[in-house]
Scaffold this motif. Sequence first.
Motif, short mmCIF file in Angstrom:
data_model
loop_
_atom_site.label_atom_id
_atom_site.label_comp_id
_atom_site.label_asym_id
_atom_site.label_seq_id
_atom_site.Cartn_x
_atom_site.Cartn_y
_atom_site.Cartn_z
N ARG A 157 0.95 -1.10 0.00
CA ARG A 157 0.12 0.04 -0.28
C ARG A 157 0.96 1.13 -0.22
O ARG A 157 2.08 1.25 0.41
CB ARG A 157 -1.17 -0.01 1.15
CG ARG A 157 -0.26 -0.21 2.52
CD ARG A 157 -1.59 -0.04 3.71
NE ARG A 157 -1.05 -0.17 4.97
CZ ARG A 157 -1.22 -1.53 5.29
NH1 ARG A 157 -2.15 -2.00 5.04
NH2 ARG A 157 -0.59 -1.43 6.77
N GLU A 158 0.14 2.23 -0.49
CA GLU A 158 0.81 3.58 -0.46
C GLU A 158 0.46 4.38 0.79
O GLU A 158 -0.83 4.76 0.89
CB GLU A 158 0.69 4.56 -1.68
CG GLU A 158 1.40 5.68 -2.18
CD GLU A 158 1.12 6.32 -3.22
OE1 GLU A 158 0.32 5.46 -4.10
OE2 GLU A 158 1.13 7.37 -3.19
N GLU A 159 1.30 4.86 1.52
CA GLU A 159 0.92 5.76 2.74
C GLU A 159 2.08 6.83 3.20
O GLU A 159 3.24 6.23 3.06
CB GLU A 159 0.88 4.57 3.68
CG GLU A 159 -0.03 5.06 4.73
CD GLU A 159 -0.25 3.71 5.94
OE1 GLU A 159 -1.03 2.79 5.49
OE2 GLU A 159 0.37 3.76 6.81
N ASP A 160 1.85 7.88 3.19
CA ASP A 160 2.72 8.87 3.83
C ASP A 160 3.97 9.17 2.86
O ASP A 160 5.30 8.99 3.40
CB ASP A 160 3.15 8.68 5.33
CG ASP A 160 1.96 8.46 6.18
OD1 ASP A 160 0.90 9.08 5.90
OD2 ASP A 160 2.19 7.70 7.12
N SER A 198 5.36 6.92 1.11
CA SER A 198 6.12 5.57 1.18
C SER A 198 5.38 4.57 0.51
O SER A 198 3.81 4.48 0.62
CB SER A 198 6.62 5.22 2.31
OG SER A 198 7.36 6.19 2.85
N ARG A 250 4.73 0.60 1.32
CA ARG A 250 4.56 -0.40 2.59
C ARG A 250 4.44 -1.68 2.00
O ARG A 250 3.15 -1.85 1.47
CB ARG A 250 3.67 0.34 3.64
CG ARG A 250 4.06 1.53 4.12
CD ARG A 250 2.90 1.82 5.34
NE ARG A 250 3.85 3.06 5.98
CZ ARG A 250 4.62 2.92 7.11
NH1 ARG A 250 4.76 1.53 7.52
NH2 ARG A 250 5.21 4.10 7.55
#
Length: 465
Positions: free
Chosen positions: A240-243, A245, A247
């Motif tokens: 997943r894409e988060e902040d 980055s 992950r």
Amino acid sequence: MLSFILNREPVETDASPGTLLLDFIRYDAKLPGTKDACREGECGSCTVLIGKPDADGRPRYKACASCLLPIGDVAGCHVVTVEGVDREEFNAIQRLIIEENAAQCGYCTPGIILSLAGFALSAEAYSYAAAVDALDGNICRCTGYASIRRAAVKLAEALEKNIRDRDDRIPGLVEYGVLPEYFLSIADRIRELKSAPSGPEREGEVVVAGGTDLFVQKPEELLTSPLFFLSGRRDLDYVREEDGSLRVGSAVTLEDFRLHPLVNRHLPAMREDVLLHSSTILRNKATLSGGIVNASPIGDITIMFLALGAVLELEAAAGGNRQVALCEFYRGYKDLDLNPGEIIREMVIPLPKPGTFYNFEKVSNRKILDIAAVNSSILLETDGEKIARLLLSAGGVAPVPLLIGGLEKFSGKKISPETFAELASAAMAAVAPIDDVRGSAEYKRLLLGRLTEAHYQKFSTRREN
Ligand SMILES: Cc1cc2nc3c(=O)[nH]c(=O)nc-3n(C[C@H](O)[C@H](O)[C@H](O)COP(=O)(O)OP(=O)(O)OC[C@H]3O[C@@H](n4cnc5c(N)ncnc54)[C@H](O)[C@@H]3O)c2cc1C
Ligand code: FES
Ligand code: FES
């Protein structure tokens, strides 16, 4: 007690979870179609299909090497050998193999049939390239590959024409004669099975991710060891894409990572680069985290992730997480900053800024299915014509996979052949390779210099395009 479905039959067994699936199939279940050859994931003669239920309980089939696969890892799954794709008459794959004269002694043929069945069940596209790639782990010693390739390509053409519903392919593949009819009831049957063991007890247990390294190294020992199967941790199977980055959960396989839309969008080079790691039947099981923890100084994935500035999120057996930068994870040869019972929970990869150049290079005897002599990755952030930030990693030139230090002095320098010649010299001076079977220390140091220059050539070519 482990339960799974082997072809048409339910299996319940008290056999040790570390028993190799290949041995169970041939010697316990007495199904001789699956062949026992290298037992190291190199030849593909032991290929089977593993149908693992997804979140909705529908089996997702992947071709895997059964010689590196413990039966504890197939609990709750549908295991398919060549006997399990038999129909009353030859199936569509078998017919093409016969029509194209794609078998002589037949030793490799069951594995080829299962790899092609895996292609039919899970390929992104029924294309020429995908059909041929599906066979990248299957070695044939006597027929010659031209006729095998012809059969694969004809299969791809037929599937493209006849299989309309790509989200739920099984009914179409049964109707077209690729799979036998019993596949239609497997989804209901595997819902009834117990899933893989994944309790919280971890200390003293050997963590099995894909098992593709562990079961080459010590299959006898693992037969009696307590095992912890990461595949049972569904909560760790995500990208997943988060902040800012990406992950990546530690249970994600190399192939799922390689083909994931977020990876393709943010790290497009991975689609081809990960192919250099290993064949389809290994990538369908091997994980990124297994490659990081096996700590090979020459591991491809580690070298890619080092240059991307990856950080590891570690989870203690008793709960509680901590982070460690990948470049600080290796304290010495196979000496890791990992406590007993701790696992890698996820890899956090900062998304490259727009315009950042990333590249991976590897020198090995064969293009795939071969470990590198030296490998290297670069991340180059530019400020117009100048270097803004530079990360350069190198494998095969130190006791650990290395992020080369002391390169801050290159920030602000003009990107040019001269700067990269200087960078190559700095990289060569920073490493301490040893003489071994892959080459002399001098040769490896020289290779690192050449790979650094190759990064520049790729950068120039991309900039021109
Ligand atoms: C035929 C063949 C060709 C290969 N070619 C290449 C190549 O070209 N380049 C290359 O880099 N590698 C290559 N490899 C090695 C490959 O990198 C490893 O087999 C693979 O990456 C290991 O991943 P896995 O998930 O199967 O790990 P496993 O075998 O399951 O585990 C490896 C180690 O990591 C530990 N571990 C796994 N996951 C975790 C976790 N999340 N937390 C804590 N510990 C964990 C395990 O306990 C074990 O000690 C090859 C292997 C084979 C068999
Ligand atoms: S026996 Fe060769 S890949 Fe399994
Ligand atoms: S047909 Fe003999 S090894 Fe392939």
